[in-house]
Design a protein around this motif. Structure first.
Motif, PDB file in Angstrom:
ATOM      1  N   THR A 205       0.592  -1.136   0.435  1.00 53.61           N
ATOM      2  CA  THR A 205       0.077  -0.428  -0.243  1.00 53.61           C
ATOM      3  C   THR A 205       0.469   1.005  -0.058  1.00 53.61           C
ATOM      4  O   THR A 205       0.519   1.732  -0.529  1.00 53.61           O
ATOM      5  CB  THR A 205      -0.786  -0.256   1.281  1.00 53.61           C
ATOM      6  OG1 THR A 205      -0.507   0.005   2.515  1.00 53.61           O
ATOM      7  CG2 THR A 205      -2.181  -0.847   0.987  1.00 53.61           C
ATOM      8  N   ARG A 206       2.478   1.035   0.286  1.00 51.61           N
ATOM      9  CA  ARG A 206       2.972   2.481   0.564  1.00 51.61           C
ATOM     10  C   ARG A 206       3.694   2.724  -0.874  1.00 51.61           C
ATOM     11  O   ARG A 206       4.104   3.622  -1.413  1.00 51.61           O
ATOM     12  CB  ARG A 206       4.136   1.961   1.481  1.00 51.61           C
ATOM     13  CG  ARG A 206       4.126   2.379   3.179  1.00 51.61           C
ATOM     14  CD  ARG A 206       4.711   1.910   4.115  1.00 51.61           C
ATOM     15  NE  ARG A 206       4.172   0.698   4.072  1.00 51.61           N
ATOM     16  CZ  ARG A 206       5.800  -0.012   4.812  1.00 51.61           C
ATOM     17  NH1 ARG A 206       6.975   0.717   4.662  1.00 51.61           N
ATOM     18  NH2 ARG A 206       5.164  -1.280   5.155  1.00 51.61           N
ATOM     19  N   TRP A 207       3.663   1.422  -1.616  1.00 48.71           N
ATOM     20  CA  TRP A 207       3.941   1.617  -2.467  1.00 48.71           C
ATOM     21  C   TRP A 207       3.449   1.727  -3.898  1.00 48.71           C
ATOM     22  O   TRP A 207       3.769   2.270  -5.109  1.00 48.71           O
ATOM     23  CB  TRP A 207       5.256   0.508  -2.839  1.00 48.71           C
ATOM     24  CG  TRP A 207       6.573   0.137  -2.136  1.00 48.71           C
ATOM     25  CD1 TRP A 207       6.664  -0.837  -1.547  1.00 48.71           C
ATOM     26  CD2 TRP A 207       7.676   0.649  -3.041  1.00 48.71           C
ATOM     27  NE1 TRP A 207       7.726  -0.123  -0.157  1.00 48.71           N
ATOM     28  CE2 TRP A 207       8.488   0.871  -1.854  1.00 48.71           C
ATOM     29  CE3 TRP A 207       8.448   1.960  -3.613  1.00 48.71           C
ATOM     30  CZ2 TRP A 207       9.459   0.965  -1.501  1.00 48.71           C
ATOM     31  CZ3 TRP A 207       9.687   2.418  -3.114  1.00 48.71           C
ATOM     32  CH2 TRP A 207      10.182   2.354  -2.337  1.00 48.71           C
ATOM     33  N   LEU A 208       2.322   1.336  -3.809  1.00 45.39           N
ATOM     34  CA  LEU A 208       1.670   1.538  -5.234  1.00 45.39           C
ATOM     35  C   LEU A 208       0.791   3.142  -5.219  1.00 45.39           C
ATOM     36  O   LEU A 208       0.274   3.709  -3.749  1.00 45.39           O
ATOM     37  CB  LEU A 208       0.264   1.061  -4.785  1.00 45.39           C
ATOM     38  CG  LEU A 208       0.348  -0.969  -5.176  1.00 45.39           C
ATOM     39  CD1 LEU A 208      -0.165  -1.710  -4.717  1.00 45.39           C
ATOM     40  CD2 LEU A 208       0.386  -1.771  -6.825  1.00 45.39           C
ATOM     41  N   PRO A 209      -0.195   3.301  -5.906  1.00 42.36           N
ATOM     42  CA  PRO A 209      -1.087   4.114  -5.877  1.00 42.36           C
ATOM     43  C   PRO A 209      -2.172   4.428  -4.599  1.00 42.36           C
ATOM     44  O   PRO A 209      -2.297   3.404  -5.093  1.00 42.36           O
ATOM     45  CB  PRO A 209      -1.239   4.936  -7.296  1.00 42.36           C
ATOM     46  CG  PRO A 209      -0.127   4.388  -7.887  1.00 42.36           C
ATOM     47  CD  PRO A 209       0.444   3.026  -7.408  1.00 42.36           C
ATOM     48  N   GLN A 210      -2.292   5.145  -4.285  1.00 45.61           N
ATOM     49  CA  GLN A 210      -3.697   5.075  -3.398  1.00 45.61           C
ATOM     50  C   GLN A 210      -5.053   4.560  -4.050  1.00 45.61           C
ATOM     51  O   GLN A 210      -5.821   3.799  -3.994  1.00 45.61           O
ATOM     52  CB  GLN A 210      -4.199   6.190  -2.446  1.00 45.61           C
ATOM     53  CG  GLN A 210      -4.763   6.060  -1.748  1.00 45.61           C
ATOM     54  CD  GLN A 210      -5.233   7.686  -1.314  1.00 45.61           C
ATOM     55  OE1 GLN A 210      -4.882   8.250  -1.024  1.00 45.61           O
ATOM     56  NE2 GLN A 210      -6.105   7.480   0.052  1.00 45.61           N
TER      57      GLN A 210
END
Length: 129
Positions: free
Chosen positions: A49-54
């Motif tokens: 979730t930190r690396w993927l776009p929201q």
């Protein structure tokens, strides 16, 4: 020579039987225990979730939540399929065993033919040509 051929076929048959038996055992255990898997705990890993776009992260999370009831019902029906693995294993074993026996028979026939051809080639000719 033919005895050695059939010993090899017998060893291959034993390895084939053990492989099918082990595969059937593992599949039965895996499928039989599938109903106890915690589907509610499936979630997108925190690091992702930190690396993927929201927007992508929310879309994946929403998709997982939508699929959870369907996946749980699928896993609940899996133990009923464990008996089918046994039937599938027997069919697979029978086909493999038949192929091994056919290959052994064909090899045996080819060996006998080759031995006969060697015998006739080594016989002395009675009349000179």
């Amino acid at each position: 020579m033919a005895l050695l051929l059939w010993i090899v076929v017998g060893v291959l048959m034993a390895v084939w039987s053990a492989t099918v038996w082990l595969g059937q055992l593992l599949l039965t255990v895996l499928i039989g225990g599938a109903g106890h898997l915690p589907v509610k705990d499936i979630a997108l890993p925190e690091a992702w979730t930190r690396w993927l776009p929201q927007a992508v992260s929310e879309s994946i999370t929403q998709g997982i939540e939508t699929l959870q009831p369907w996946l749980q019902s699928l896993l609940d029906t899996m133990p009923a399929l464990a008996g089918g693995v046994t039937v599938l294993a027997w069919i697979t074993w029978a086909v493999g065993a038949a192929l091994l026996l056919l290959a052994g028979g064909a090899s045996h026939a080819a060996l006998r033919w080759w031995q006969r051809s060697q015998r006739t080639a080594s016989l002395p000719k009675l009349l000179p040509s």
